[in-house]
Scaffold this motif. Structure first.
Motif, PDB file in Angstrom:
ATOM      1  N   THR A 229       0.874  -1.177   0.000  1.00  0.00           N
ATOM      2  CA  THR A 229       0.000   0.000   0.000  1.00  0.00           C
ATOM      3  C   THR A 229       0.905   1.220   0.000  1.00  0.00           C
ATOM      4  OG1 THR A 229      -1.771  -1.115   1.230  1.00  0.00           O
ATOM      5  CG2 THR A 229      -1.764   1.285   1.263  1.00  0.00           C
ATOM      6  N   THR A 230       0.843   2.020  -1.050  1.00  0.00           N
ATOM      7  CA  THR A 230       1.746   3.166  -1.163  1.00  0.00           C
ATOM      8  C   THR A 230       1.465   4.173  -0.051  1.00  0.00           C
ATOM      9  OG1 THR A 230       0.254   4.443  -2.582  1.00  0.00           O
ATOM     10  CG2 THR A 230       1.773   2.907  -3.675  1.00  0.00           C
ATOM     11  N   PRO A 231       2.474   4.962   0.323  1.00  0.00           N
ATOM     12  CA  PRO A 231       2.236   6.015   1.323  1.00  0.00           C
ATOM     13  C   PRO A 231       1.096   6.951   0.927  1.00  0.00           C
ATOM     14  CG  PRO A 231       4.581   5.684   1.037  1.00  0.00           C
ATOM     15  CD  PRO A 231       3.908   4.848  -0.015  1.00  0.00           C
ATOM     16  N   TYR A 232       0.952   7.231  -0.376  1.00  0.00           N
ATOM     17  CA  TYR A 232      -0.144   8.086  -0.817  1.00  0.00           C
ATOM     18  C   TYR A 232      -1.489   7.423  -0.529  1.00  0.00           C
ATOM     19  CZ  TYR A 232      -3.485  10.488  -3.776  1.00  0.00           C
ATOM     20  OH  TYR A 232      -4.602  11.149  -4.223  1.00  0.00           O
ATOM     21  N   ALA A 233      -1.613   6.137  -0.872  1.00  0.00           N
ATOM     22  CA  ALA A 233      -2.871   5.421  -0.618  1.00  0.00           C
ATOM     23  C   ALA A 233      -3.134   5.313   0.873  1.00  0.00           C
ATOM     24  CB  ALA A 233      -2.816   4.034  -1.250  1.00  0.00           C
TER      25      ALA A 233
ATOM     26  N   ALA B 237      -4.430  11.803   9.201  1.00  0.00           N
ATOM     27  CA  ALA B 237      -3.702  11.265   8.056  1.00  0.00           C
ATOM     28  C   ALA B 237      -2.233  11.657   8.107  1.00  0.00           C
ATOM     29  CB  ALA B 237      -4.343  11.761   6.761  1.00  0.00           C
ATOM     30  N   GLU B 238      -1.961  12.893   8.457  1.00  0.00           N
ATOM     31  CA  GLU B 238      -0.571  13.346   8.506  1.00  0.00           C
ATOM     32  C   GLU B 238       0.182  12.702   9.663  1.00  0.00           C
ATOM     33  OE1 GLU B 238      -0.066  17.569   8.247  1.00  0.00           O
ATOM     34  OE2 GLU B 238      -1.539  17.768   6.628  1.00  0.00           O
ATOM     35  N   GLU B 239      -0.457  12.578  10.811  1.00  0.00           N
ATOM     36  CA  GLU B 239       0.221  11.981  11.965  1.00  0.00           C
ATOM     37  C   GLU B 239       0.569  10.519  11.713  1.00  0.00           C
ATOM     38  OE1 GLU B 239      -0.380  11.214  16.790  1.00  0.00           O
ATOM     39  OE2 GLU B 239      -1.906  12.316  15.649  1.00  0.00           O
ATOM     40  N   LEU B 240      -0.387   9.749  11.198  1.00  0.00           N
ATOM     41  CA  LEU B 240      -0.147   8.319  11.025  1.00  0.00           C
ATOM     42  C   LEU B 240       0.749   8.022   9.836  1.00  0.00           C
ATOM     43  CD1 LEU B 240      -3.620   6.836  11.985  1.00  0.00           C
ATOM     44  CD2 LEU B 240      -1.497   6.803  13.292  1.00  0.00           C
ATOM     45  N   THR B 241       0.636   8.805   8.759  1.00  0.00           N
ATOM     46  CA  THR B 241       1.526   8.587   7.619  1.00  0.00           C
ATOM     47  C   THR B 241       2.968   8.899   8.007  1.00  0.00           C
ATOM     48  OG1 THR B 241      -0.278   9.175   6.110  1.00  0.00           O
ATOM     49  CG2 THR B 241       1.937   9.120   5.189  1.00  0.00           C
ATOM     50  N   THR B 242       3.163   9.936   8.813  1.00  0.00           N
ATOM     51  CA  THR B 242       4.503  10.254   9.310  1.00  0.00           C
ATOM     52  C   THR B 242       5.010   9.142  10.220  1.00  0.00           C
ATOM     53  OG1 THR B 242       4.077  12.635   9.185  1.00  0.00           O
ATOM     54  CG2 THR B 242       5.865  11.913  10.623  1.00  0.00           C
ATOM     55  N   LEU B 243       4.159   8.646  11.100  1.00  0.00           N
ATOM     56  CA  LEU B 243       4.559   7.595  12.035  1.00  0.00           C
ATOM     57  C   LEU B 243       4.962   6.322  11.303  1.00  0.00           C
ATOM     58  CD1 LEU B 243       4.782   6.581  14.976  1.00  0.00           C
ATOM     59  CD2 LEU B 243       2.372   5.939  14.829  1.00  0.00           C
TER      60      LEU B 243
ATOM     61  N   HIS C  62       5.420   5.893   7.738  1.00  0.00           N
ATOM     62  CA  HIS C  62       6.259   5.993   6.541  1.00  0.00           C
ATOM     63  C   HIS C  62       7.318   7.091   6.598  1.00  0.00           C
ATOM     64  CE1 HIS C  62       3.915   3.013   4.442  1.00  0.00           C
ATOM     65  NE2 HIS C  62       2.799   3.677   4.669  1.00  0.00           N
ATOM     66  N   GLY C  63       7.277   7.932   7.612  1.00  0.00           N
ATOM     67  CA  GLY C  63       8.277   8.979   7.729  1.00  0.00           C
ATOM     68  C   GLY C  63       7.781  10.318   7.208  1.00  0.00           C
ATOM     69  N   ALA C  64       8.449  11.379   7.645  1.00  0.00           N
ATOM     70  CA  ALA C  64       8.018  12.738   7.326  1.00  0.00           C
ATOM     71  C   ALA C  64       8.115  13.044   5.836  1.00  0.00           C
ATOM     72  CB  ALA C  64       8.849  13.741   8.127  1.00  0.00           C
ATOM     73  N   ASP C  65       9.158  12.548   5.161  1.00  0.00           N
ATOM     74  CA  ASP C  65       9.329  12.848   3.734  1.00  0.00           C
ATOM     75  C   ASP C  65       8.208  12.227   2.905  1.00  0.00           C
ATOM     76  OD1 ASP C  65      11.611  14.253   4.322  1.00  0.00           O
ATOM     77  OD2 ASP C  65      12.998  12.663   3.712  1.00  0.00           O
ATOM     78  N   GLN C  66       7.884  10.972   3.190  1.00  0.00           N
ATOM     79  CA  GLN C  66       6.815  10.310   2.443  1.00  0.00           C
ATOM     80  C   GLN C  66       5.467  10.950   2.733  1.00  0.00           C
ATOM     81  OE1 GLN C  66       6.917   8.077   0.077  1.00  0.00           O
ATOM     82  NE2 GLN C  66       9.131   7.813   0.142  1.00  0.00           N
ATOM     83  N   CYS C  67       5.281  11.405   3.965  1.00  0.00           N
ATOM     84  CA  CYS C  67       4.036  12.088   4.299  1.00  0.00           C
ATOM     85  C   CYS C  67       3.933  13.397   3.518  1.00  0.00           C
ATOM     86  CB  CYS C  67       3.954  12.350   5.801  1.00  0.00           C
ATOM     87  SG  CYS C  67       2.450  13.237   6.283  1.00  0.00           S
TER      88      CYS C  67
END
Length: 424
Positions: free
Chosen positions: A251-255, A304-310, A312-317
């Motif tokens: 599942t891509t970071p975007y998805a 979405a921003e908190e969990l994507t950062t957690l 996948h990391g800040a850059d991917q978020c």
């Protein structure tokens, strides 16, 4: 909040507890060593696992010691499902998945140092591989009542249908032994899991009591969290494309970002409390803002921003946020790199073509409109876009200049209806 039990209850995480008052005292006297198990039944954990993973993280932050147990042994069998027998995976496959899941879990907990709250990674294959049949039956099996095993909800539901193999019927013995081994080896006195694990957890508690008399580490406890179901009745963590995995290859970071961003207004408050590490006050403010201005989707964006950062990391978020903005006309599509565009397009209705068509045909091909006449009407009314540029000519034809990275064209009808055309 200093009382971790009250915090978990505020978040809606406590479904069942063996003795809440005793557990509360144990936490106060702490640190408590707590474990949760994760069977490698797939190559990755999915968002449904985050409830338990992040609860372990909360407990560590509250001053307790988590054990992340990967079921290298129990994964060879699989926890019985209520519906049908699991397909057994090859041992080499389970070994590979065990390593992958260990790596994923290591990102959520602090394993550095040797302090009283330093996390422990365990694999139940370590103590199960040497367990022979006689020892299993004589030393463990004698402590399990067939009557109690048959009374388990999963067993009862299966016996009313196609039945259950002895392999899956015996799963509870192996998981109970895990708790016993962790009690002996690490002084573990709390197991947590989803509410569907209540029977396995209480069986482990009973085994510890029978074998050790709750000595030398004192009373052991069990706590389960509520299983998440969406307000529309569908299963949490599932989309039309399947499960939402933590592995970016699945599942891509975007998805992943979009999954949380698209949370139903009826669900997002629960999700914030369960998954966010913001303070109670911050979460309640987001809840108020979302109730007053639901169209702003402040809670969804924060989550979405908190969990994507957690995960996948800040850059991917940041890339996922920029892609999301660009797709809806709030950023520069041309600035997105090819992998980001590919992952975004993968989440949209799309069509593949050998030659670039007219905009009218492209709108129909991507099912953004039902017919060519509807496509022309959308263009005439100013509601059709190619790469966020409004189309004014009903006879417009797509050209190579419209291709993003020489491959994709983004189409939009209105503000939020997106589709993609792929050349090749």
């Amino acid at each position: 909040m200093t009382d971790i039990v009250e915090d978990l209850k505020w978040r809606g995480l406590v479904a069942q507890s063996t003795d809440e008052d005793a557990l509360r005292k144990a936490f106060a006297d702490g640190p408590v060593t707590v474990y949760a198990g994760f069977d490698p039944t797939a190559a990755s954990l999915h968002v449904g696992h985050l409830t338990i993973v992040l609860t372990l993280r909360r407990l560590q932050q509250a001053g307790h010691r988590p054990i992340a147990l990967v079921g290298g042994a129990t994964g060879l069998i699989g926890d019985p499902k209520p519906s049908a027998e699991r397909q057994l995976n090859e041992a080499s496959t389970v070994l590979d998945w065990t390593g992958r899941i260990r790596t994923q879990l290591s990102a959520f907990l602090d394993f550095d140092g040797d302090g009283p709250t330093t996390a422990v990674m365990a694999n139940n294959y370590d103590w199960t591989q040497g367990l022979d049949a006689i020892s299993l039956l004589r030393d463990l099996g004698k402590h399990f009542s067939i009557n109690q095993m048959l009374a388990r909800d999963t067993v009862k539901s299966r016996l009313g249908g196609e039945g259950m193999s002895y392999t899956e019927f015996s799963y509870v013995i192996l998981q109970s032994n895990d708790y016993l081994e962790l009690y002996r080896r690490h002084g573990c006195t709390l197991q947590i899991g989803g509410s569907d694990q209540w029977g396995n957890i209480t069986a482990g508690l009973d085994l510890i009591r029978r074998v050790t008399g709750n000595q030398p580490h004192g009373q052991a406890h069990g706590l389960t969290t509520n299983l998440l179901v969406k307000s529309d009745g569908t299963k949490f963590g599932k989309t039309e494309g399947g499960a939402v995995w933590l592995d970016p290859e699945l599942t891509t970071p975007y998805a992943f970002y979009q999954f949380w961003l698209n949370s139903d207004d009826r669900d997002v408050s629960r999700y914030l409390r369960i998954f966010s590490f913001r303070s109670h006050e911050e979460i309640e403010e987001l809840e108020r803002e979302s109730a007053e201005r639901p169209a702003g989707r402040a809670a969804q964006r924060a989550l979405a921003e908190e969990l994507t950062t957690l995960v996948h990391g800040a850059d991917q978020c940041a890339a996922a946020v920029e892609a999301s903005r660009a797709l809806f006309g709030q950023g520069d599509l041309a600035a997105l790199d090819a992998p980001t565009v590919a992952s975004a397009v993968a989440e949209l209705p799309s069509a593949k073509v050998d030659a670039l068509p007219t905009v009218v045909d492209a709108l129909v091909a991507t099912e953004l409109v039902a017919s060519k006449s509807a496509a022309r009407r959308a263009i005439k009314e100013g509601g059709a876009y190619v790469n966020n540029t409004k189309v004014t000519d009903e006879d417009a034809v797509l050209t190579d200049a419209d291709l993003l990275h020489g491959r994709w064209v983004l189409l939009r009808r209105g503000k939020r209806n997106l589709g993609a055309l792929e050349l090749g």
